[in-house]
Write a protein that holds these residues in place. Structure first.
Motif: not given
Length: 176
Positions: A51, A72, A85
């Motif tokens: 991430q 998020s 994301e």
């Protein structure tokens, strides 16, 4: 588990799999040092793309209807992240994804229903997946309910779960 952690987000996916993301290494969290954030997903765990942003205690991750995962939020040592994301699981790229052209907008418990799909012959799995509702990296309400089904004339025939006490509502997911 490759990375023992706390405050991760676990999301049930459409292919009867799970995605673990975010969190912080256990020993760092309990010492108060969240700088050891885990940004990768690992699994059986297979290591996936990292991430871009730390996703720890005040984060969320939910399954989207198209099979992707929205991740998020966070509490990056006090600076509350206001980013998100999108993660696309590998099954989205393995082959053409099955689609359906017609399915009921709502179901009655115990009722038989049909799903019209041009991919009926290649369907291996039909399920109801209840998307999550994460708070503080915890979600105990996700469900993956596999349904028995039959194939007849370009459509799938299956039966909804018998009651809310045995299975909860969800979105229809097809897997080939």
């Amino acid at each position: 588990m490759t990375y023992p952690r706390v405050n991760e987000n676990l999301v049930l996916l459409q292919m009867a799999r799970a995605r673990r993301g975010g969190g912080v290494f256990c020993e760092l969290h309990f010492s108060g040092a969240d700088s050891g954030a885990v940004r990768s997903t690992n699994g059986r765990w297979r290591l996936m793309a990292a991430q871009a942003v730390q996703r720890t205690y005040h984060s969320t991750a939910v399954l989207l209807p198209d099979g992707r995962v929205l991740s998020s939020g966070s509490d990056d040592l006090g600076s509350m992240q206001q980013t998100y994301e999108i993660f696309s699981p590998p099954y989205m790229f393995a082959s053409a994804r099955p689609v359906y052209t017609s399915a009921p907008a709502s179901l009655t418990y115990g009722a038989q229903f049909n799903i019209v799909t041009p991919d009926a012959a290649s369907i291996a799995r039909v399920a109801l997946v209840r998307p999550g509702a994460t708070t503080h990296a915890d979600d105990f309400d996700q469900r993956y309910v596999a349904l028995k089904f039959g194939i007849r004339s370009g459509q799938l025939t299956t039966t909804a779960p018998p009651s809310a006490t045995t299975r909860h509502p969800g979105i229809i997911c097809l897997s080939s």
